[in-house]
Design a protein around this motif. Structure first.
Motif, short mmCIF file in Angstrom:
data_model
loop_
_atom_site.label_atom_id
_atom_site.label_comp_id
_atom_site.label_asym_id
_atom_site.label_seq_id
_atom_site.Cartn_x
_atom_site.Cartn_y
_atom_site.Cartn_z
N LYS A 1 2.12 9.82 -5.36
CA LYS A 1 2.63 11.12 -4.88
C LYS A 1 4.11 11.29 -5.20
CE LYS A 1 -0.77 11.21 -1.15
NZ LYS A 1 -1.02 11.39 0.30
N GLU B 1 1.02 5.48 7.92
CA GLU B 1 -0.20 5.60 8.71
C GLU B 1 -1.42 5.39 7.83
OE1 GLU B 1 -1.86 8.63 12.12
OE2 GLU B 1 -0.93 9.51 10.35
N GLU B 2 -1.42 6.02 6.65
CA GLU B 2 -2.51 5.87 5.70
C GLU B 2 -2.63 4.43 5.20
OE1 GLU B 2 -4.03 7.91 1.49
OE2 GLU B 2 -2.34 8.80 2.59
N ALA B 3 -1.49 3.75 5.12
CA ALA B 3 -1.47 2.37 4.63
C ALA B 3 -1.93 1.36 5.67
CB ALA B 3 -0.06 2.01 4.16
N GLY B 4 -2.17 1.82 6.92
CA GLY B 4 -2.70 0.92 7.94
C GLY B 4 -1.68 0.38 8.92
N GLU C 1 3.64 9.43 7.33
CA GLU C 1 2.22 9.67 7.08
C GLU C 1 1.66 8.66 6.07
OE1 GLU C 1 1.85 13.76 5.99
OE2 GLU C 1 2.11 14.48 8.06
N LEU C 2 2.46 8.30 5.07
CA LEU C 2 2.02 7.28 4.11
C LEU C 2 1.82 5.94 4.80
CD1 LEU C 2 4.06 7.93 0.82
CD2 LEU C 2 1.92 8.95 1.60
N LYS D 1 0.83 -1.20 0.00
CA LYS D 1 0.00 0.00 0.00
C LYS D 1 0.87 1.26 0.00
CE LYS D 1 -3.84 2.38 0.37
NZ LYS D 1 -4.71 2.58 -0.82
N VAL D 2 1.98 1.22 0.74
CA VAL D 2 2.91 2.36 0.72
C VAL D 2 3.48 2.55 -0.69
CG1 VAL D 2 5.16 3.18 1.56
CG2 VAL D 2 3.48 2.27 3.16
N LEU E 1 0.77 4.32 -2.67
CA LEU E 1 0.61 5.72 -2.27
C LEU E 1 1.79 6.57 -2.73
CD1 LEU E 1 -0.71 5.14 1.36
CD2 LEU E 1 -2.02 6.10 -0.55
#
Length: 482
Positions: A85, A200-203, A197-198, A77-78, A81
């Motif tokens: 970006k 964190e967003e990735a779980g 932050e990525l 997931k990272v 993301l």
């Protein structure tokens, strides 16, 4: 408004246990090229560093029990993301480090690959079976090994590859089921906070990746000292690395330290075919690369041709604003670094060495500098320049060339261009370095290969598979079936 980021400088906080933590003190972060303020960076104290270590320590069991496929999914997931970006990530690297944008984009691409490799390696961590009946006392027994996460990893990263060298510590740590306290370099914390932050967003669960910005004498010292940290992985100067090794006690350490990497150019080399690679090796990222090409030994038969063509190519490189797409050379990481290097160049003027090109600042940027006939005891020869400086000397025999390369306190990587198989084999056996690159510059690296050095270039190996081995402990299981 900041020309580099397009936004007002903002406060950046610590990231501890999934939360942004304010501090009493903040330090101004400025562009090395323009001097313009980019952000205000939180400066952690000892107590806040301890809280980050405690958060990682409390999360270690959760991470150790997380199935491999879930760890891989988070890393994948990272990758997704960061791919989305990529341009933003490259601009962050350039804003805080003045790395030319062409090289920042290449670093982001490599960072994506590094996390891809990490996701893949998360699924490949395994032990082996042991043939116990090979010993008379082992009959009737079976045994095997497991690789278990080591626990809390303290990661201390440098400024020169602020995103990919973070990935080389965070990626394998998560793949192996560890938790991390990350101290990024003071000049380049934005890349690390962006990646956190990525994640964190990735779980990634809270407490697994904690980013603590601040001075090494406070944050780094506590990471090395604290008993809850099981391993320290550090990339930086030999002086700091040796200090870490001396204070780490029984902690595992991986130390990626300095170098003054060398290249041998044999007499049968077609010079026109290697100039572009030598330019990249010596001058990419202003020479601020651990395996930057700093010393070149050219056979006397090709020395003049190589030096002339190499010098002409260096003179064509564009110097200036790192955000311009065709800029090749921009500012060193600080004015202090520029002053240091200018002092080294000045030292050569009282020796037999000649400055073929460069040696001066142009609008605050050190020009690509080539020095010939430099004696071994000059700083530009025997120490790590970490700047766009390369020394070119000649040799007569392969034995002499290898001896000169080995005449260094460092031993990270070395390269040799040759069409002579015997010379290539001789160099690969006799060069005292961690990696020998045949028919390319020593600056070559892909992110899955084992990477590390000997002598004062450090201990341990990076490269995802090899870092996972460093970041796990082997456990033996023996079953008695008698």
């Amino acid at each position: 408004m900041s020309k580099l980021t397009g936004v007002q400088p903002t406060k950046k906080y610590l990231m501890i246990n999934g939360e942004k933590i304010e501090t009493d003190q903040y330090a101004s972060l400025s562009s090395p090229y323009s001097g313009e303020e980019i952000a205000q960076i939180a400066m952690a104290n000892k107590e806040q560093t301890e809280k980050a270590i405690e958060a990682a320590y409390e999360s270690r069991h959760l991470m150790a029990k997380m199935p491999a496929y879930k760890r891989a999914e988070i890393l994948e997931k990272v990758v997704s993301l960061l791919t989305e970006k990529a341009d933003e990530a490259a601009e962050i690297i350039t804003s805080e480090s003045s790395k030319p944008i062409m090289f920042s984009k290449a670093e982001v691409a490599r960072t994506i690959e590094t996390y891809k490799f990490s996701a893949e390696e998360a699924k490949r961590i395994h032990g082996e079976t042991i043939p116990f009946d090979a010993a008379s006392g082992g009959v009737g027994r079976i045994g095997y090994t497991l690789r278990e996460p080591i626990g809390v990893i303290g990661a201390i990263t440098p400024f020169n590859f602020p995103m990919n060298l973070v990935a080389h510590k965070v990626g394998p740590a998560i793949a192996a089921g560890n938790t991390i306290v990350l101290k990024p370099a003071s000049q380049t914390p934005l890349s690390a906070l962006f990646i956190a932050e990525l994640f964190e967003e990735a779980g990634l669960p809270p407490g697994v990746l904690n980013v603590v910005t601040g001075p090494g004498s406070v944050v780094g010292e506590e990471i090395v000292r604290n008993d809850r940290v099981s391993m320290v992985t550090f990339t930086g100067s030999p002086e700091v690395g040796i200090g870490i090794r001396n204070r780490a006690g029984l902690k595992k350490t991986t130390l990626e330290l300095g170098s003054n990497s060398a290249l041998i150019i044999d007499k049968d080399t077609v010079i026109d075919e290697i100039i572009d690679r030598c330019i990249m090796g010596a001058f990419s990222n202003q020479g601020q690369v651990c395996i930057s090409l700093q010393r070149i030994y050219a056979h006397e038969d090709v020395y003049e041709e190589f030096t002339e063509k190499f010098t002409q190519a260096a003179k064509q490189l564009k110097v200036g604003d790192p955000l311009e797409p065709d800029t090749y050379i921009s500012s060193l990481i600080s004015k202090g670094e520029a002053d240091r290097v200018l002092g080294w160049i000045e030292e050569t003027k009282s020796s037999s060495a000649d400055i073929a090109t460069g040696g001066c600042l142009r609008n605050g940027v050190l020009e690509p500098t080539i020095i010939t006939n430099a004696e071994q005891d000059l700083k530009v020869s025997c120490q790590e320049a970490f700047a766009p400086i390369v020394v070119v000397n000649k040799f007569r025999s392969m034995e002499e060339a290898v001896q000169q390369v080995n005449n260094s306190r460092f031993g990270l990587q070395a390269g040799i261009y040759t069409n002579n198989v015997k010379h290539a084999m001789y160099a690969s056996q006799e060069l005292h370095v961690g990696g020998v690159i045949i028919n390319d510059v020593p600056t070559y690296r892909v992110d899955q290969m084992p990477y590390g050095g000997v002598k004062e270039s450090g201990t341990g190996r990076e490269g995802i598979k090899y870092a996972v081995e460093e970041m796990t402990e082997m456990k033996l299981i023996v079953w008695n079936n008698n």
